[in-house]
Write an enzyme that holds these catalytic residues in place. Structure first.
Site, short mmCIF file in Angstrom:
data_model
loop_
_atom_site.label_atom_id
_atom_site.label_comp_id
_atom_site.label_asym_id
_atom_site.label_seq_id
_atom_site.Cartn_x
_atom_site.Cartn_y
_atom_site.Cartn_z
N ASP A 82 43.89 44.19 38.61
CA ASP A 82 45.06 43.61 37.94
C ASP A 82 45.54 44.60 36.88
O ASP A 82 45.34 45.79 37.04
CB ASP A 82 44.68 42.25 37.34
CG ASP A 82 45.81 41.25 37.37
OD1 ASP A 82 46.74 41.41 36.55
OD2 ASP A 82 45.80 40.33 38.20
N HIS A 121 48.38 39.86 31.97
CA HIS A 121 48.07 39.17 33.22
C HIS A 121 46.60 39.34 33.62
O HIS A 121 45.92 38.38 34.00
CB HIS A 121 48.99 39.68 34.32
CG HIS A 121 49.00 38.85 35.56
ND1 HIS A 121 48.20 39.12 36.65
CD2 HIS A 121 49.72 37.76 35.89
CE1 HIS A 121 48.42 38.23 37.59
NE2 HIS A 121 49.35 37.40 37.16
N ASN A 136 29.01 28.40 20.33
CA ASN A 136 28.79 27.01 19.92
C ASN A 136 29.48 26.02 20.85
O ASN A 136 29.94 24.95 20.41
CB ASN A 136 29.26 26.77 18.48
CG ASN A 136 28.44 27.56 17.47
OD1 ASN A 136 27.25 27.78 17.67
ND2 ASN A 136 29.08 28.01 16.40
N ALA A 230 47.78 38.52 51.19
CA ALA A 230 47.32 37.21 51.66
C ALA A 230 47.45 37.05 53.17
O ALA A 230 46.93 36.09 53.74
CB ALA A 230 48.09 36.10 50.94
N VAL A 235 40.71 37.80 54.50
CA VAL A 235 40.76 37.49 53.07
C VAL A 235 40.90 35.98 52.90
O VAL A 235 41.35 35.27 53.80
CB VAL A 235 41.92 38.21 52.36
CG1 VAL A 235 41.88 39.70 52.61
CG2 VAL A 235 43.27 37.63 52.78
N SER A 283 48.30 33.04 40.71
CA SER A 283 47.52 34.09 40.06
C SER A 283 46.32 33.49 39.34
O SER A 283 45.30 34.17 39.16
CB SER A 283 48.39 34.84 39.04
OG SER A 283 49.23 35.76 39.67
#
Length: 452
Positions: A82, A121, A136, A230, A235, A283
């Site tokens: 990225d 991003h 914490n 994609a 994938v 994303s």
């Protein structure tokens, strides 16, 4: 991908920064001294008064907190290809295992955000996958809080002159060579096809047993169909849904290659400077699934990447709006971290999302088929007939038989014929002229003078 929708209230940001001063190590189980009948402590510290942690609705709705009872992703490396993961946020302390820059404009460790518009991003994406909170039990925590991150900075658009396809191919190889077990690509190209250099790069990841998770794209940013990467076989493409589990009309897209769906609206993200934001887009859906893939790999270290993918899609929760399985909006359904960790799933011998090598064999046939091997046998050529006698040598200044026969004689005959014709024409013209003169009468004029 769609950018920031709205910043979180300033008081929330102040709480995050305050908690950063003291950050104890994350607990991984019940202390040994705890009584046998005591309620086990949560595997990840949680402060119920922290509004940031409470806003991460996907942790409960998608079985992540339940999966933490088994694993938090230790031993896994998630490569974030990225814009780079910022150095400042405390949420990334101890989480970054390495990095690099492939854009040519970032720093060598991949931790300098690249791009004037998209610089944050990479940090947003990384925080959803494996951020570790601010201490914490407070602050944003990722899906796999004990997994490590690899920060690979990429330049988009005009931020670099290096070709984007070349950057991605280089990033994929670097991630594999540096131990990534999961690769996250929260980007799209808006085209179904991809550069041929990606054939080898993605096949390299598959051959080295890496799970590759990619974003499907967003209709709100102009992507009306799933685009590469994609569309690459093998994938895991992730579509987006709203908090109710309905396909997002703006923060997702559609396509037959979508494998799973995950939240893509009202997401949290840690910016490079530590600021907490709310944002939308696949994303963000992709790193949620990438983090869950890391949980599955940590819980089932004997499984290869193909069987990790098979677990994720086989245990997905059916989407209420789906009409088929897989569905062009939801894929195989909504990702379910708890079921992916604990369900009994039969093993497979190949990637259930397709084979890139087979696709290459079918559609890159010209490159895949070997060139024909030239024959080693010599070709027999029949000899020319022998010359009976050699021509006699002559002087170049004297005419030869052929020049006289085919040159001088025709030329002389032609010239003689032309002369004869010319003479005949001249004689005929003279005779005609003489005959015409002999026929003309004499013209004698006899004039008389008349008196006035």
């Amino acid at each position: 991908m769609k950018r920031v929708v709205a910043g979180v209230a300033s008081i929330v940001v102040a709480m995050v920064l305050t908690g950063a001063a003291t950050a104890p190590p994350v607990l991984t189980g019940t202390p040994p001294s705890a009584p046998a009948n005591a309620t086990p402590a949560p595997p990840v510290p949680e402060d119920p008064t922290d509004s940031v942690r409470a806003s991460e609705y996907w942790l409960d709705q998608y079985g992540v907190r339940e999966a933490w009872n088994t694993t938090r992703g230790a031993g896994q490396k998630i490569a974030i290809i990225d814009t780079g993961i910022g150095r400042g946020p405390v949420e990334f302390n101890g989480a970054i295992a390495g990095g690099t820059d492939v854009s040519g404009v970032g720093s060598s460790d991949g931790r300098t955000p690249v791009g004037a518009v998209d610089a944050n991003h990479g940090s947003w994406v990384a925080s959803l996958a494996a951020s570790r909170g601010t201490g914490n039990g407070r602050g944003m925590i990722g899906v796999a809080p004990e997994a490590e991150l690899l920060s690979i900075s990429v330049g988009f658009g005009a931020s670099t002159t290096k070709p984007f396809t070349e950057q991605i191919a280089e990033a994929m190889r670097w991630a594999v060579d540096n131990g990534a077990t999961v690769i996250n690509l929260s980007l799209t190209t808006n085209t179904l096809d991809w550069d041929r250099s990606w054939d080898d790069a993605f096949e390299y990841a598959f051959d080295n047993d890496v799970v590759v998770v990619v974003a499907a794209g967003n209709r709100g940013s102009g992507t009306d169909r799933v685009g590469a990467p994609a569309t690459i076989p093998g994938v895991l493409a992730v579509g987006g849904v709203d908090p109710n589990g309905t396909a997002s009309s703006s923060a997702s897209t559609q396509g037959i290659t979508i494998g799973l769906s995950a939240p893509s609206e009202r997401l949290r993200g840690v910016s490079a400077d530590g600021t907490l934001v709310q944002w939308n887009g696949t994303s963000g859906a992709a790193p949620i699934v990438a983090g869950i893939a890391a949980l599955v790999r940590a819980a089932h270290p004997d499984l290869d990447a193909d069987n990790v993918l098979n677990r994720l899609i086989s245990t997905a929760k059916p989407a209420a709006g789906a009409t088929t399985v897989p569905d062009k909006l939801y894929g195989y359904g909504l990702v379910n971290a708890a079921a992916a960790i604990s369900a009994r799933v039969d093993t497979v011998s190949e990637n259930p999302l397709g084979s890139l090598s087979e696709w290459i064999r079918l559609y890159r046939r010209a490159d895949a088929e070997p060139a024909p091997t030239p024959t080693a046998t010599a070709v027999e050529i029949p000899p020319l007939p022998p010359v009976t006698s050699a021509p006699e040598a002559g002087s170049p200044l004297l005419p030869s038989r052929d020049s006289v026969l085919y040159g001088s004689l025709p030329l002389g005959a032609g010239t003689l014929a032309a002369i004869m014709i010319a003479l005949g024409v001249t004689a005929a013209a003279r005779r005609i002229r003489q005959a015409r003169i002999s026929r003309e009468p004499s013209r004698t004029t006899n004039e008389e003078s008349l008196t006035s």
